[in-house]
Design an enzyme around this catalytic site. Sequence first.
Site, mmCIF file in Angstrom:
data_model
loop_
_atom_site.group_PDB
_atom_site.id
_atom_site.type_symbol
_atom_site.label_atom_id
_atom_site.label_comp_id
_atom_site.label_asym_id
_atom_site.label_seq_id
_atom_site.Cartn_x
_atom_site.Cartn_y
_atom_site.Cartn_z
ATOM 1 N N ARG A 175 -64.515 -27.755 55.288
ATOM 2 C CA ARG A 175 -63.875 -28.785 55.720
ATOM 3 C C ARG A 175 -62.608 -28.623 57.083
ATOM 4 O O ARG A 175 -62.114 -26.645 57.210
ATOM 5 C CB ARG A 175 -62.713 -29.347 55.406
ATOM 6 N N LYS A 202 -56.084 -28.663 42.596
ATOM 7 C CA LYS A 202 -55.318 -30.210 42.114
ATOM 8 C C LYS A 202 -56.554 -30.824 41.571
ATOM 9 O O LYS A 202 -56.166 -31.397 40.959
ATOM 10 C CB LYS A 202 -54.364 -30.480 43.492
ATOM 11 N N ARG A 233 -46.411 -36.295 48.930
ATOM 12 C CA ARG A 233 -46.313 -34.982 49.658
ATOM 13 C C ARG A 233 -45.156 -34.415 50.151
ATOM 14 O O ARG A 233 -44.480 -33.777 50.922
ATOM 15 C CB ARG A 233 -47.305 -34.992 50.231
ATOM 16 N N ARG A 285 -63.510 -22.793 49.662
ATOM 17 C CA ARG A 285 -64.490 -23.989 49.729
ATOM 18 C C ARG A 285 -65.361 -24.449 50.073
ATOM 19 O O ARG A 285 -65.413 -24.394 51.482
ATOM 20 C CB ARG A 285 -63.274 -25.153 49.697
ATOM 21 N N ARG A 311 -51.139 -25.711 56.939
ATOM 22 C CA ARG A 311 -50.760 -26.302 55.696
ATOM 23 C C ARG A 311 -49.890 -25.600 54.945
ATOM 24 O O ARG A 311 -49.094 -26.694 54.672
ATOM 25 C CB ARG A 311 -52.033 -26.680 55.698
HETATM 26 P P1 ADP Z 1 -56.180 -29.033 46.363
HETATM 27 O O1 ADP Z 1 -57.259 -30.158 45.633
HETATM 28 O O2 ADP Z 1 -55.350 -28.244 45.580
HETATM 29 O O3 ADP Z 1 -56.769 -28.762 47.712
HETATM 30 P P2 ADP Z 1 -59.384 -27.673 45.094
HETATM 31 O O4 ADP Z 1 -59.144 -27.884 44.242
HETATM 32 O O5 ADP Z 1 -59.601 -28.237 45.541
HETATM 33 O O6 ADP Z 1 -57.823 -27.604 45.923
HETATM 34 O O7 ADP Z 1 -59.582 -26.348 45.089
HETATM 35 C C1 ADP Z 1 -59.965 -25.004 46.337
HETATM 36 C C2 ADP Z 1 -60.795 -24.045 46.067
HETATM 37 O O8 ADP Z 1 -60.540 -23.240 45.358
HETATM 38 C C3 ADP Z 1 -61.876 -25.011 45.564
HETATM 39 O O9 ADP Z 1 -63.083 -24.837 46.371
HETATM 40 C C4 ADP Z 1 -62.431 -24.173 44.103
HETATM 41 O O10 ADP Z 1 -63.952 -25.064 43.707
HETATM 42 C C5 ADP Z 1 -61.442 -23.219 43.936
HETATM 43 N N1 ADP Z 1 -60.838 -22.983 42.971
HETATM 44 C C6 ADP Z 1 -60.072 -24.719 42.060
HETATM 45 N N2 ADP Z 1 -59.447 -23.407 41.128
HETATM 46 C C7 ADP Z 1 -59.381 -22.359 40.688
HETATM 47 C C8 ADP Z 1 -59.424 -21.567 40.182
HETATM 48 N N3 ADP Z 1 -58.815 -21.780 38.952
HETATM 49 N N4 ADP Z 1 -60.439 -20.051 40.192
HETATM 50 C C9 ADP Z 1 -60.497 -19.266 41.492
HETATM 51 N N5 ADP Z 1 -61.283 -21.240 42.400
HETATM 52 C C10 ADP Z 1 -60.170 -22.103 42.252
HETATM 53 P P1 AMP Z 2 -56.361 -32.941 50.986
HETATM 54 O O1 AMP Z 2 -57.276 -33.568 50.618
HETATM 55 O O2 AMP Z 2 -54.610 -33.621 50.038
HETATM 56 O O3 AMP Z 2 -55.537 -32.047 50.772
HETATM 57 O O4 AMP Z 2 -55.460 -33.687 52.061
HETATM 58 C C1 AMP Z 2 -56.147 -33.763 53.155
HETATM 59 C C2 AMP Z 2 -54.678 -34.471 54.208
HETATM 60 O O5 AMP Z 2 -55.183 -35.204 54.496
HETATM 61 C C3 AMP Z 2 -53.527 -33.437 54.265
HETATM 62 O O6 AMP Z 2 -53.896 -31.765 54.514
HETATM 63 C C4 AMP Z 2 -52.805 -34.679 55.503
HETATM 64 O O7 AMP Z 2 -53.480 -34.556 56.277
HETATM 65 C C5 AMP Z 2 -53.941 -35.753 54.699
HETATM 66 N N1 AMP Z 2 -52.540 -35.919 53.237
HETATM 67 C C6 AMP Z 2 -53.548 -36.936 52.313
HETATM 68 N N2 AMP Z 2 -52.648 -37.226 51.021
HETATM 69 C C7 AMP Z 2 -51.401 -37.071 51.825
HETATM 70 C C8 AMP Z 2 -50.188 -37.438 51.360
HETATM 71 N N3 AMP Z 2 -50.027 -38.257 51.026
HETATM 72 N N4 AMP Z 2 -49.203 -37.322 53.020
HETATM 73 C C9 AMP Z 2 -49.575 -37.345 53.789
HETATM 74 N N5 AMP Z 2 -50.762 -36.684 54.410
HETATM 75 C C10 AMP Z 2 -51.293 -36.882 53.400
#
Ligand code: ADP
Ligand code: AMP
Length: 213
Positions: free
Chosen positions: A160, A13, A88, A127, A171
């Site tokens: 992270r 995302k 969420r 990641r 999660r």
């Molecule tokens: P989210 O915001 O949904 O938690 P991220 O955008 O941070 O996810 O992506 C999660 C991990 O996967 C990151 O390390 C990112 O670089 C990698 N990633 C994102 N999109 C792709 C893809 N299409 N193919 C492979 N790896 C990806």
């Molecule tokens: P993210 O960076 O989106 O993966 O969010 C990391 C963490 O932040 C999540 O696992 C939750 O603990 C908290 N968080 C982020 N956005 C929300 C939301 N909209 N509602 C509740 N918790 C959130």
Amino acid sequence: MKIIMLGAPGAGKGTQAKMIADRYGIPHVSTGDIFRANIKNGTELGRQAKAYMDKGELVPDELTVKILLDRVAQADCKNGYVLDGFPRTIPQAEVLDKELSRLGESIDYAIDVDVPDENIVKRMGGRRACVTCGATYHIEHVPPKKEGICDNCGGELILRDDDKPETVQNRLNVYHTQTQPLIDFYNAKGVLREVDGTKDMMEVFDSITAILG
Ligand code: ADP
Ligand code: AMP
């Protein structure tokens, strides 16, 4: 243009939201990034949020909704935004909907980035995030030029705390029980669009731009 990114944690995302923000010139609003900035700055909100985030749980709606509504009320969000990680829960979506209706506005697209749980576990383990600017990498798929160092700002790249394997499964459980119902919520409003998030990130982005136009 008001866009919501839906999908499991690690589905991509944030990666896609940043590209959408660049392409369409709208802000990328991530509640996770807002919480992490608060943790880094040692604020009371950060202290409260960290306790939930470290366990892989959701931060309570009372804390989350206010920061999001304050953020989207800022001037740079006037022409739209891409929300990443919000809503969420159904109550969060309802509050956002109510606020938008009050302003005579609505969400244009809710894009679900679909990735099965097996792939998610691998993605989150690889990641790496910059402690300074928050940029995200993946050790295999999106590696930085120099291992452990951010291409953008030279900051240190770390795993992270909530991407550690013991937290990732929780999660995913939280996602399936509390967040996945949003897919039906936005489908019922006629704004849901699905993309296959297992593809290469540029292919995923192409599917998204085909939807957004
Ligand atoms: P989210 O915001 O949904 O938690 P991220 O955008 O941070 O996810 O992506 C999660 C991990 O996967 C990151 O390390 C990112 O670089 C990698 N990633 C994102 N999109 C792709 C893809 N299409 N193919 C492979 N790896 C990806
Ligand atoms: P993210 O960076 O989106 O993966 O969010 C990391 C963490 O932040 C999540 O696992 C939750 O603990 C908290 N968080 C982020 N956005 C929300 C939301 N909209 N509602 C509740 N918790 C959130």
